[in-house]
Design a protein around this motif. Structure first.
Motif, PDB file in Angstrom:
ATOM      1  N   VAL A  13     -16.409   8.348  39.748  1.00 37.24           N
ATOM      2  CA  VAL A  13     -15.448   7.663  40.619  1.00 37.24           C
ATOM      3  C   VAL A  13     -14.979   6.349  40.014  1.00 37.24           C
ATOM      4  CG1 VAL A  13     -16.277   8.776  42.715  1.00 37.24           C
ATOM      5  CG2 VAL A  13     -17.227   6.584  42.043  1.00 37.24           C
ATOM      6  N   HIS A  82     -10.039  20.941  41.736  1.00 38.45           N
ATOM      7  CA  HIS A  82      -9.965  19.693  40.978  1.00 38.45           C
ATOM      8  C   HIS A  82     -10.554  19.882  39.585  1.00 38.45           C
ATOM      9  CE1 HIS A  82     -10.205  15.535  39.817  1.00 38.45           C
ATOM     10  NE2 HIS A  82     -11.523  15.555  39.817  1.00 38.45           N
ATOM     11  N   ASP A 141      -4.516  14.034  42.048  1.00 40.02           N
ATOM     12  CA  ASP A 141      -4.143  14.408  43.407  1.00 40.02           C
ATOM     13  C   ASP A 141      -5.149  15.385  43.997  1.00 40.02           C
ATOM     14  OD1 ASP A 141      -2.206  14.456  45.659  1.00 40.02           O
ATOM     15  OD2 ASP A 141      -1.970  16.554  45.041  1.00 40.02           O
ATOM     16  N   ALA A 144      -8.347  13.516  44.786  1.00 34.23           N
ATOM     17  CA  ALA A 144      -8.222  12.718  46.006  1.00 34.23           C
ATOM     18  C   ALA A 144      -8.306  13.606  47.241  1.00 34.23           C
ATOM     19  CB  ALA A 144      -6.902  11.945  45.988  1.00 34.23           C
ATOM     20  N   LYS A 145      -7.658  14.760  47.189  1.00 33.25           N
ATOM     21  CA  LYS A 145      -7.742  15.691  48.317  1.00 33.25           C
ATOM     22  C   LYS A 145      -9.171  16.174  48.517  1.00 33.25           C
ATOM     23  CE  LYS A 145      -2.992  17.215  48.236  1.00 33.25           C
ATOM     24  NZ  LYS A 145      -2.027  18.202  47.769  1.00 33.25           N
ATOM     25  N   ALA A 147     -11.879  14.575  47.756  1.00 33.81           N
ATOM     26  CA  ALA A 147     -12.711  13.474  48.240  1.00 33.81           C
ATOM     27  C   ALA A 147     -12.396  13.088  49.678  1.00 33.81           C
ATOM     28  CB  ALA A 147     -12.540  12.254  47.333  1.00 33.81           C
ATOM     29  N   TRP A 148     -11.126  13.164  50.064  1.00 28.78           N
ATOM     30  CA  TRP A 148     -10.723  12.597  51.343  1.00 28.78           C
ATOM     31  C   TRP A 148     -10.342  13.622  52.396  1.00 28.78           C
ATOM     32  CZ3 TRP A 148     -12.001   7.834  52.213  1.00 28.78           C
ATOM     33  CH2 TRP A 148     -12.187   6.977  51.139  1.00 28.78           C
ATOM     34  N   ASP A 149     -10.247  14.907  52.060  1.00 34.49           N
ATOM     35  CA  ASP A 149      -9.873  15.912  53.031  1.00 34.49           C
ATOM     36  C   ASP A 149     -10.874  15.927  54.184  1.00 34.49           C
ATOM     37  OD1 ASP A 149      -8.173  18.153  53.869  1.00 34.49           O
ATOM     38  OD2 ASP A 149      -9.996  19.351  53.584  1.00 34.49           O
ATOM     39  N   VAL A 151     -11.906  13.483  55.880  1.00 32.72           N
ATOM     40  CA  VAL A 151     -12.628  12.221  56.054  1.00 32.72           C
ATOM     41  C   VAL A 151     -11.806  11.247  56.882  1.00 32.72           C
ATOM     42  CG1 VAL A 151     -13.602  10.243  54.846  1.00 32.72           C
ATOM     43  CG2 VAL A 151     -13.881  12.531  53.896  1.00 32.72           C
ATOM     44  N   VAL A 152     -10.506  11.200  56.620  1.00 35.19           N
ATOM     45  CA  VAL A 152      -9.626  10.279  57.317  1.00 35.19           C
ATOM     46  C   VAL A 152      -8.736  11.068  58.258  1.00 35.19           C
ATOM     47  CG1 VAL A 152      -7.777   8.583  57.010  1.00 35.19           C
ATOM     48  CG2 VAL A 152      -9.626   8.708  55.355  1.00 35.19           C
ATOM     49  N   ASP A 153      -8.660  10.647  59.502  1.00 27.29           N
ATOM     50  CA  ASP A 153      -7.811  11.299  60.493  1.00 27.29           C
ATOM     51  C   ASP A 153      -6.420  10.692  60.412  1.00 27.29           C
ATOM     52  OD1 ASP A 153      -6.700  12.643  62.599  1.00 27.29           O
ATOM     53  OD2 ASP A 153      -7.834  11.569  64.141  1.00 27.29           O
ATOM     54  N   THR A 154      -5.498  11.407  59.761  1.00 30.83           N
ATOM     55  CA  THR A 154      -4.144  10.890  59.602  1.00 30.83           C
ATOM     56  C   THR A 154      -3.245  11.312  60.760  1.00 30.83           C
ATOM     57  OG1 THR A 154      -3.551  12.786  58.245  1.00 30.83           O
ATOM     58  CG2 THR A 154      -4.257  10.769  57.096  1.00 30.83           C
TER      59      THR A 154
END
Length: 157
Positions: A13, A82, A141, A144-145, A147-149, A151-154
Motif C-alpha cells: 500500500v 487487480h 483502479d 482501489a475497487k 480495497a474500497w468496495d 467499505v465506503v457507503d457512497t
C-alpha cells in the motif's frame, strides 16, 4: 525479494504510490525527450535513471502485493482482477526503460541522428508511454475497487 511490511503496514500500500507516480512521470519525460530537442537536452541522463527507478519499483510492489494477497487468503475476485491487471505492468515498465535508454543513447552517441530513427523512436515512445500509463491506471483502479468496495457507503448523502 523486497519489503513486505513497513512499520507494521503492508509495504504494497506504500510502494504502489511510487509506481502510480513514477510511471506517468517517466512516460511524460520520455515523450518530451523523444519529440522536443530542447527538453531532451535538459532532461539528459535523468530520463533513463528515472525509467530505471520506475522499472525496479514494479517487481518490488508486485512482490509486496503477492505477500499481502497471501495474508488475505486470496482476497476474492476483485483482488484477483487487480493481480491480473497488475501483472501487465512489468512488460510496460521494461518497455519504458528500454525506449528511454534508446532515446537518450541515440541522441547522445549517434553523431547525426537520422530523421527516420528520430521519428521511429518518437512513435515508439508515444506508444510505450500511452500503454504504460493506461496499464497503471487500470491496475490502480482495480486495486482501489478491491480495497474500497463495500467499505465506503457512497449511496447515502
Amino acid at each position: 525479494m523486497g519489503p513486505t511490511e513497513v512499520n507494521g503496514l503492508p509495504a504494497h500500500v506504500l510502494l504502489v504510490h511510487f509506481v502510480v507516480i513514477m510511471i506517468p512521470i517517466t512516460a511524460l519525460l520520455l515523450v518530451l525527450s523523444a519529440v522536443w530537442p530542447a527538453a531532451r537536452a535538459r532532461i539528459g541522463i535523468v530520463l533513463p535513471l528515472v525509467a530505471l527507478a520506475s522499472l525496479i519499483s514494479v517487481p518490488l510492489t508486485t512482490h509486496a502485493g503477492e505477500w499481502l494477497m497471501g495474508k488475505m487468503n486470496g482476497g476474492g475476485p476483485l483482488v484477483a482482477r487487480h493481480e491480473e491487471l497488475a501483472e501487465m505492468m512489468l512488460p510496460w515498465a521494461i518497455g519504458l526503460f528500454v525506449v528511454s535508454v534508446a532515446v537518450w543513447a541515440v541522441h547522445r552517441f549517434v553523431p547525426r541522428t537520422r530523421t527516420v530513427l528520430t521519428v521511429g523512436l518518437a512513435v515508439l515512445a508515444v506508444v510505450v508511454a500511452v500503454g504504460s500509463v493506461f496499464t497503471v491506471y487500470r491496475a490502480g483502479d482495480s486495486g482501489a475497487k478491491a480495497a474500497w468496495d463495500g467499505v465506503v457507503d457512497t449511496a447515502s448523502k
